[in-house]
Scaffold this motif. Structure first.
Motif, PDB file in Angstrom:
ATOM      1  N   LEU A 109      35.801  37.843  42.667  1.00  0.00           N
ATOM      2  CA  LEU A 109      35.852  39.273  42.404  1.00  0.00           C
ATOM      3  C   LEU A 109      36.783  39.929  43.422  1.00  0.00           C
ATOM      4  N   THR A 110      37.927  40.444  42.942  1.00  0.00           N
ATOM      5  CA  THR A 110      38.929  41.013  43.847  1.00  0.00           C
ATOM      6  C   THR A 110      38.798  42.532  43.929  1.00  0.00           C
ATOM      7  N   LYS A 111      39.450  43.098  44.917  1.00  0.00           N
ATOM      8  CA  LYS A 111      39.618  44.552  45.081  1.00  0.00           C
ATOM      9  C   LYS A 111      38.296  45.293  45.252  1.00  0.00           C
ATOM     10  N   LEU A 112      37.306  44.618  45.806  1.00  0.00           N
ATOM     11  CA  LEU A 112      36.041  45.303  46.084  1.00  0.00           C
ATOM     12  C   LEU A 112      36.231  46.380  47.149  1.00  0.00           C
ATOM     13  N   ASP A 113      37.308  46.242  47.943  1.00  0.00           N
ATOM     14  CA  ASP A 113      37.607  47.270  48.948  1.00  0.00           C
ATOM     15  C   ASP A 113      38.056  48.562  48.283  1.00  0.00           C
ATOM     16  N   GLY A 114      38.483  48.479  47.039  1.00  0.00           N
ATOM     17  CA  GLY A 114      39.051  49.661  46.383  1.00  0.00           C
ATOM     18  C   GLY A 114      38.075  50.379  45.476  1.00  0.00           C
ATOM     19  N   PHE A 164      54.233  33.054  32.767  1.00  0.00           N
ATOM     20  CA  PHE A 164      54.268  34.185  31.840  1.00  0.00           C
ATOM     21  C   PHE A 164      54.675  35.477  32.556  1.00  0.00           C
ATOM     22  N   ARG A 165      54.005  35.782  33.668  1.00  0.00           N
ATOM     23  CA  ARG A 165      54.315  37.036  34.357  1.00  0.00           C
ATOM     24  C   ARG A 165      55.599  36.865  35.164  1.00  0.00           C
ATOM     25  N   ALA A 166      56.565  37.742  34.907  1.00  0.00           N
ATOM     26  CA  ALA A 166      57.836  37.669  35.622  1.00  0.00           C
ATOM     27  C   ALA A 166      57.575  37.801  37.113  1.00  0.00           C
ATOM     28  N   GLY A 172      42.491  34.218  34.519  1.00  0.00           N
ATOM     29  CA  GLY A 172      42.231  35.662  34.532  1.00  0.00           C
ATOM     30  C   GLY A 172      43.429  36.412  33.997  1.00  0.00           C
ATOM     31  N   VAL A 173      43.244  37.700  33.720  1.00  0.00           N
ATOM     32  CA  VAL A 173      44.350  38.472  33.160  1.00  0.00           C
ATOM     33  C   VAL A 173      45.342  38.855  34.263  1.00  0.00           C
ATOM     34  N   ASN A 174      46.537  39.226  33.830  1.00  0.00           N
ATOM     35  CA  ASN A 174      47.567  39.672  34.757  1.00  0.00           C
ATOM     36  C   ASN A 174      47.086  40.849  35.580  1.00  0.00           C
ATOM     37  N   GLY A 175      47.432  40.824  36.846  1.00  0.00           N
ATOM     38  CA  GLY A 175      47.095  41.964  37.692  1.00  0.00           C
ATOM     39  C   GLY A 175      45.730  41.866  38.339  1.00  0.00           C
ATOM     40  N   SER A 176      44.950  40.871  37.947  1.00  0.00           N
ATOM     41  CA  SER A 176      43.601  40.760  38.507  1.00  0.00           C
ATOM     42  C   SER A 176      43.641  40.287  39.966  1.00  0.00           C
ATOM     43  N   GLY A 177      44.732  39.655  40.344  1.00  0.00           N
ATOM     44  CA  GLY A 177      44.856  39.183  41.725  1.00  0.00           C
ATOM     45  C   GLY A 177      44.881  37.661  41.824  1.00  0.00           C
ATOM     46  N   LYS A 178      45.189  36.986  40.731  1.00  0.00           N
ATOM     47  CA  LYS A 178      45.197  35.513  40.717  1.00  0.00           C
ATOM     48  C   LYS A 178      46.130  34.917  41.759  1.00  0.00           C
ATOM     49  N   THR A 179      47.365  35.403  41.764  1.00  0.00           N
ATOM     50  CA  THR A 179      48.363  34.799  42.641  1.00  0.00           C
ATOM     51  C   THR A 179      48.002  35.035  44.116  1.00  0.00           C
ATOM     52  N   THR A 180      47.663  36.269  44.426  1.00  0.00           N
ATOM     53  CA  THR A 180      47.275  36.598  45.801  1.00  0.00           C
ATOM     54  C   THR A 180      46.059  35.777  46.217  1.00  0.00           C
ATOM     55  N   ILE A 215      34.757  37.019  47.342  1.00  0.00           N
ATOM     56  CA  ILE A 215      35.131  38.404  47.065  1.00  0.00           C
ATOM     57  C   ILE A 215      36.398  38.756  47.827  1.00  0.00           C
ATOM     58  N   GLY A 216      37.247  39.535  47.174  1.00  0.00           N
ATOM     59  CA  GLY A 216      38.502  39.982  47.780  1.00  0.00           C
ATOM     60  C   GLY A 216      38.323  41.372  48.352  1.00  0.00           C
ATOM     61  N   LEU A 217      38.716  41.520  49.627  1.00  0.00           N
ATOM     62  CA  LEU A 217      38.476  42.800  50.313  1.00  0.00           C
ATOM     63  C   LEU A 217      39.757  43.392  50.868  1.00  0.00           C
ATOM     64  N   GLY A 218      40.899  43.043  50.284  1.00  0.00           N
ATOM     65  CA  GLY A 218      42.156  43.596  50.771  1.00  0.00           C
ATOM     66  C   GLY A 218      43.319  42.736  50.316  1.00  0.00           C
ATOM     67  N   GLU A 219      44.524  43.157  50.701  1.00  0.00           N
ATOM     68  CA  GLU A 219      45.725  42.483  50.191  1.00  0.00           C
ATOM     69  C   GLU A 219      46.229  41.372  51.102  1.00  0.00           C
ATOM     70  N   LYS A 220      45.645  41.257  52.292  1.00  0.00           N
ATOM     71  CA  LYS A 220      46.185  40.281  53.235  1.00  0.00           C
ATOM     72  C   LYS A 220      45.557  38.894  53.062  1.00  0.00           C
ATOM     73  N   ASP A 244      57.808  33.020  41.929  1.00  0.00           N
ATOM     74  CA  ASP A 244      58.447  33.279  43.224  1.00  0.00           C
ATOM     75  C   ASP A 244      57.459  33.870  44.218  1.00  0.00           C
ATOM     76  N   GLN A 245      56.572  34.717  43.718  1.00  0.00           N
ATOM     77  CA  GLN A 245      55.553  35.348  44.575  1.00  0.00           C
ATOM     78  C   GLN A 245      54.687  34.277  45.244  1.00  0.00           C
ATOM     79  N   LEU A 246      54.268  33.292  44.453  1.00  0.00           N
ATOM     80  CA  LEU A 246      53.426  32.230  45.012  1.00  0.00           C
ATOM     81  C   LEU A 246      54.244  31.355  45.967  1.00  0.00           C
ATOM     82  N   ALA A 299      46.742  32.221  47.135  1.00  0.00           N
ATOM     83  CA  ALA A 299      47.246  32.110  48.507  1.00  0.00           C
ATOM     84  C   ALA A 299      46.104  32.236  49.521  1.00  0.00           C
ATOM     85  N   LYS A 300      45.215  33.203  49.302  1.00  0.00           N
ATOM     86  CA  LYS A 300      44.097  33.414  50.233  1.00  0.00           C
ATOM     87  C   LYS A 300      43.171  32.197  50.279  1.00  0.00           C
ATOM     88  N   LEU A 301      42.919  31.624  49.105  1.00  0.00           N
ATOM     89  CA  LEU A 301      42.051  30.437  49.043  1.00  0.00           C
ATOM     90  C   LEU A 301      42.693  29.274  49.780  1.00  0.00           C
TER      91      LEU A 301
HETATM   92  P1  GDP Z   1      48.017  38.402  39.244  1.00  0.00           P
HETATM   93  O1  GDP Z   1      48.905  39.053  38.208  1.00  0.00           O
HETATM   94  O2  GDP Z   1      46.649  38.183  38.702  1.00  0.00           O
HETATM   95  O3  GDP Z   1      48.596  37.174  39.832  1.00  0.00           O
HETATM   96  O4  GDP Z   1      47.829  39.504  40.408  1.00  0.00           O
HETATM   97  P2  GDP Z   1      48.441  39.579  41.890  1.00  0.00           P
HETATM   98  O5  GDP Z   1      47.955  38.476  42.718  1.00  0.00           O
HETATM   99  O6  GDP Z   1      49.897  39.774  41.816  1.00  0.00           O
HETATM  100  O7  GDP Z   1      47.721  40.909  42.427  1.00  0.00           O
HETATM  101  C1  GDP Z   1      47.941  42.175  41.849  1.00  0.00           C
HETATM  102  C2  GDP Z   1      47.851  43.242  42.943  1.00  0.00           C
HETATM  103  O8  GDP Z   1      46.515  43.327  43.432  1.00  0.00           O
HETATM  104  C3  GDP Z   1      48.710  42.931  44.156  1.00  0.00           C
HETATM  105  O9  GDP Z   1      49.326  44.120  44.583  1.00  0.00           O
HETATM  106  C4  GDP Z   1      47.711  42.428  45.200  1.00  0.00           C
HETATM  107  O10 GDP Z   1      48.128  42.680  46.517  1.00  0.00           O
HETATM  108  C5  GDP Z   1      46.497  43.238  44.844  1.00  0.00           C
HETATM  109  N1  GDP Z   1      45.236  42.598  45.285  1.00  0.00           N
HETATM  110  C6  GDP Z   1      44.782  41.346  45.015  1.00  0.00           C
HETATM  111  N2  GDP Z   1      43.563  41.137  45.554  1.00  0.00           N
HETATM  112  C7  GDP Z   1      43.213  42.285  46.196  1.00  0.00           C
HETATM  113  C8  GDP Z   1      42.049  42.717  46.940  1.00  0.00           C
HETATM  114  O11 GDP Z   1      41.051  41.997  47.135  1.00  0.00           O
HETATM  115  N3  GDP Z   1      42.087  43.988  47.435  1.00  0.00           N
HETATM  116  C9  GDP Z   1      43.147  44.824  47.231  1.00  0.00           C
HETATM  117  N4  GDP Z   1      43.070  46.062  47.734  1.00  0.00           N
HETATM  118  N5  GDP Z   1      44.229  44.467  46.529  1.00  0.00           N
HETATM  119  C10 GDP Z   1      44.284  43.211  46.015  1.00  0.00           C
END
Ligand code: GDP
Length: 300
Positions: free
Chosen positions: A251-256, A138-140, A106-114, A277-282, A144-146, A117-119
Motif C-alpha cells: 500500500l503506497t502513498k499512505l503519507d499522502g 507499457f508505460r513510457a 498494479g495499475v500505472n501510477g500506483s507506485g510499482k516502479t518506485t 506500506i509506502g510512506l514517501g518518495e525516497k 529507464d526510471q527503473l 526500487a525501495k524493496l
Molecule cells: P508506477 O506507474 O506504478 O510504476 O508508479 P511510479 O513508481 O512511477 O510512482 C508514481 C508516483 O508516485 C511517483 O511520483 C512516485 O514518487 C510516487 N510514489 C510512489 N510511492 C509513494 C509513496 O509511498 N508516497 C508518496 N508520497 N509518493 C509515492
C-alpha cells in the motif's frame, strides 16, 4: 520515529476525532456508536467493515461491562486487529533452491516502479543480492526510471523493450538471476488494465514463463495499491486478484492521505495481507507492515 511520522495525516485525523469523542462520552450508547461509525467511515474503512467493527465494539463493551473511555479505545483496537486477523498470514520466505522471484503488479501510477526500487533496497540491507527486471514495457519511461534506480542501488537491471512483450524481459531476468546466483529477482510488470480477459491473459503468461524458467516461481505476486484512491482502488484491486494469484498487497502513498483505515478495508474485502506500506518518495520510505504499531499509532 519515521514509521509513525509517515502516518501523520492519518494519525492526526483519527486520534483527534477519537479524542473529541471522549469529551462527551457517557457510555457505549447509540449516539457514541453512531459517531464511531462516522469516524471509521471517514478513515475509509468502508461501510461493510465499519459496521462489523462497530457491532463488535458494542458487543464486547456490553459483555465486559466496559465503562471507561480508554478501555473502549483498547477494545476498538482489538476489534480492528481481529478484523485484520494477521495470524492466518503466511510469512514471506526466501527460496533457498535458487532465486526468489517477486512480481509487482498494479495499475500505472500506483507506485510499482518506485516500490520495486525501495524493496530492492530493503533486501540489499538484509545482505541479499538483488536484480530487477524492467518489464513495464507499457508505460513510457518506466524502463529507464527503473534503470536509474538500479544504477543508484548498484544492482543489475534487465531491461525490457518499450512496447515489447513484458514476459520476454522476465525470462531474461530469470536467466540472469540463475546464472549469477542472485538471491532475489523483482519484476516490475506492465500496469495495463483495458479489460479483465486481457489482463488475465497477460498476467497468466508472465506466471507461465517465469515458472518455466524457475520451478516454483513466482514466489510472490505483490499488488501495488495507491492508498489515496480509497475504496475505488479496492474495486480495481479485485480485478487483479481475480486475474492472478496475488499473494500480498503493498500500500503506497499512505503519507499522502488521512484515510489510513483503508488497510483494514483491504484486508476485509480482498482477504490479502498488507506486506509493506509506502510512506514517501525516497528509497527508505518503505516499511514492513506491522499491524499493532499501525493501529496504536492511529489511535494514540
Ligand atoms: P508506477 O506507474 O506504478 O510504476 O508508479 P511510479 O513508481 O512511477 O510512482 C508514481 C508516483 O508516485 C511517483 O511520483 C512516485 O514518487 C510516487 N510514489 C510512489 N510511492 C509513494 C509513496 O509511498 N508516497 C508518496 N508520497 N509518493 C509515492
Amino acid at each position: 520515529d519515521r514509521y509513525l511520522s509517515g502516518l501523520d495525516k492519518s494519525r492526526k485525523s483519527f486520534s483527534e476525532k477519537i479524542r473529541r469523542l471522549s469529551l462527551n462520552f457517557t457510555g457505549v450508547n447509540e449516539e457514541f456508536l453512531e459517531e464511531l461509525m462516522v469516524i471509521l467511515l471517514e478513515a475509509d474503512i468502508g461501510i461493510h467493515t465499519a459496521q462489523k467493527i462497530v457491532d463488535a465494539v458494542e458487543n464486547t463493551a456490553m459483555d465486559r461491562k466496559l465503562k471507561n473511555f480508554d478501555e473502549i479505545v483498547e477494545c476498538l483496537i482489538e476489534e480492528m486487529a481481529k478484523m485484520y486477523n494477521a495470524k492466518e498470514d503466511r510469512e514471506f520466505e526466501f527460496n533457498d533452491q535458487g532465486p526468489t522471484v517477486i512480481l509487482m503488479v498494479g495499475v500505472n501510477g500506483s507506485g510499482k516502479t518506485t516500490t520495486t526500487a525501495k524493496l530492492s533496497k530493503l533486501f540489499l540491507d538484509q545482505g541479499k543480492t538483488v536484480a530487477v527486471a524492467a518489464a513495464d514495457t507499457f508505460r513510457a519511461g518506466a524502463i529507464d526510471q527503473l534503470a536509474v534506480w538500479a544504477e543508484r542501488l548498484n544492482i543489475h537491471c534487465i531491461k525490457g523493450r518499450e512496447n515489447g512483450d513484458p514476459s520476454a524481459a522476465l525470462v531474461d531476468g530469470c536467466r540472469y538471476a540463475v546464472e549469477n546466483k542472485i538471491d532475489v529477482l523483482i519484476g516490475d510488470t506492465a500496469g495495463r488494465l483495458q479489460n479483465k480477459t486481457n489482463l488475465m491473459n497477460e498476467l497468466s503468461k508472465m506466471h507461465r514463463v517465469v515458472e518455466r524458467e524457475i520451478p516454483g516461481a513466482p514466489h510472490e505476486v505483490w499488488l501495488v495499491l495507491d492508498a489515496t484512491t480509497g475504496q475505488n482502488g479496492i474495486s480495481q484491486a479485485e480485478l487483479f486478484t481475480e486475474a492472478c494469484n496475488v499473494t500480498g498487497i503493498i500500500l503506497t502513498k499512505l503519507d499522502g492521505t488521512a484515510k489510513g483505515g483503508i488497510v483494514i478495508a483491504i484486508r476485509d474485502r480482498l482477504g490479502l495481507p498488507v506486506k509493506y506500506i509506502g510512506l514517501g518518495e525516497k528509497l527508505d520510505d518503505l516499511r514492513p507492515f506491522d499491524l499493532d504499531a499501525y493501529l496504536y499509532s492511529l489511535c494514540e
